[in-house]
Design an enzyme around this catalytic site. Structure first.
Site, short mmCIF file in Angstrom:
data_model
loop_
_atom_site.label_atom_id
_atom_site.label_comp_id
_atom_site.label_asym_id
_atom_site.label_seq_id
_atom_site.Cartn_x
_atom_site.Cartn_y
_atom_site.Cartn_z
N HIS A 15 -4.82 -5.34 -1.54
CA HIS A 15 -5.71 -5.11 -0.40
C HIS A 15 -6.81 -6.16 -0.27
O HIS A 15 -7.72 -6.00 0.53
CB HIS A 15 -6.35 -3.72 -0.52
N SER A 57 0.84 -1.19 0.00
CA SER A 57 0.00 0.00 0.00
C SER A 57 0.88 1.25 0.00
O SER A 57 1.70 1.42 -0.90
CB SER A 57 -0.97 -0.04 1.19
N GLU A 86 -2.00 -2.50 -8.11
CA GLU A 86 -3.24 -2.67 -7.35
C GLU A 86 -3.57 -1.35 -6.69
O GLU A 86 -2.73 -0.44 -6.67
CB GLU A 86 -3.09 -3.79 -6.30
#
Length: 308
Positions: free
Chosen positions: A278, A116, A213
């Site tokens: 995620h 992330s 992502e």
């Protein structure tokens, strides 16, 4: 793009430092994550400022200088074998330039895990230290604490990396068919776009297998990030693309045509639904290793184990 230096795998009893480079960390989730690490026969130590809160900005886990000091001290401690991030959120970019990269290089290679917002640090570890890093579950994350598949894939990568030379997604399907070879890199799309022009970011993805992502983004914003990377020439010469999860984004039926529109023109294999990021049960993806992508089979085969 060349393969990076592989840190040594972990062994029972290894000391693992937990740091918080980005957002604030809930104490109960941190404690649950530490229990998981102890259950793996690891020796987790918590950096001094992991549970801090910034006095003004509640989205940061303490001051920039303290978050940087925690990461640097953990990395430079010869007793520490691996550094795991507690969570993402936002803040890694604010502290990356405060790190003493010369001192960290002198400390030698060790394992680094996160995803992330930690994408900014994956980029910096690649460009400044030349190290393979692991895009995987974080110590205070729900996936790390509760999901057996996520736990076991990370654990196998850390302790027995030869057993995960082939990373396969049961749902992986070709958006653009074909095979490609290259060195893995990537992370959160928004962060890669935000890193353009930053001092620790690589100049482009040429020769790479790019993993992408994101979470909680509208389709037009994801379009904008990809378009920015395309216009900047950052995607020129990329070997292939792996698409992970798009949790809390718009429906994939709406998202998929945009991904095909923006990535299809690259003329390289693209696999979708690869199961990292995620999503629940996220796979651990090593960055900086040479591999072969088979978009039709939904597999990524590493030439060598992720860790030595």
């Amino acid at each position: 793009m060349g393969e990076l230096t592989r840190p040594a795998r972990l062994a029972p009893g290894a000391r693992v430092a937990v740091v918080a480079p980005s957002g604030p960390v809930p104490e109960e989730r941190l404690q649950a994550g530490l229990d998981v690490l102890r259950g793996w026969d690891l020796d987790p130590v918590v950096a001094p400022h992991v549970l801090d809160r910034h006095g003004t900005f509640d989205y940061l886990a303490g001051d920039d200088t303290d978050r940087a000091a925690d990461l640097q001290a953990a990395w430079c401690d010869p007793a520490v074998d691996a550094v795991l991030c507690a969570r993402g959120g936002y803040g890694a970019q604010r502290m990356t330039d405060l790190l003493d990269w010369e001192a960290m290089r002198a400390a030698g290679p060790k394992v680094f895990v996160g995803f992330s917002d930690i994408t900014a640090l994956h980029e910096a570890f690649a460009t400044r230290l030349g190290l393979v890093t692991l895009h995987g579950p974080m110590a205070a994350g729900a996936d790390f604490i509760k999901n057996a598949r996520a736990q076991e894939h990370l654990r196998a990568t850390l302790f027995a990396p030869e057993t995960v030379r082939v990373i396969a997604s049961s749902d992986g399907t070709p958006l653009v068919p074909g095979r490609a070879r290259g060195v893995t890199l990537g992370g959160c799309l928004a962060l890669l776009a935000a890193e353009l022009g930053a001092p620790h970011a690589r100049p482009g993805a040429r020769g790479g297998l790019l993993c992408l992502e994101d979470v909680g983004e509208e389709t037009y914003r994801l379009d904008r990030y990809l378009t920015q990377l395309l216009r900047a020439g950052w995607l020129d010469g990329v070997g292939g693309v792996l698409l992970g999860s798009w949790q809390e984004c718009e429906s994939y039926e709406r998202l998929r045509p945009m991904l095909a529109d923006r990535l299809g023109g690259l003329g390289v294999p693209v696999v979708e639904n690869f199961g990292f990021g995620h999503c629940e049960g996220a796979l651990t993806m090593p960055f900086g290793v040479r591999a072969e992508l088979d978009a039709d089979a939904g597999t990524l085969t590493l030439e060598r184990p992720a860790l030595g």
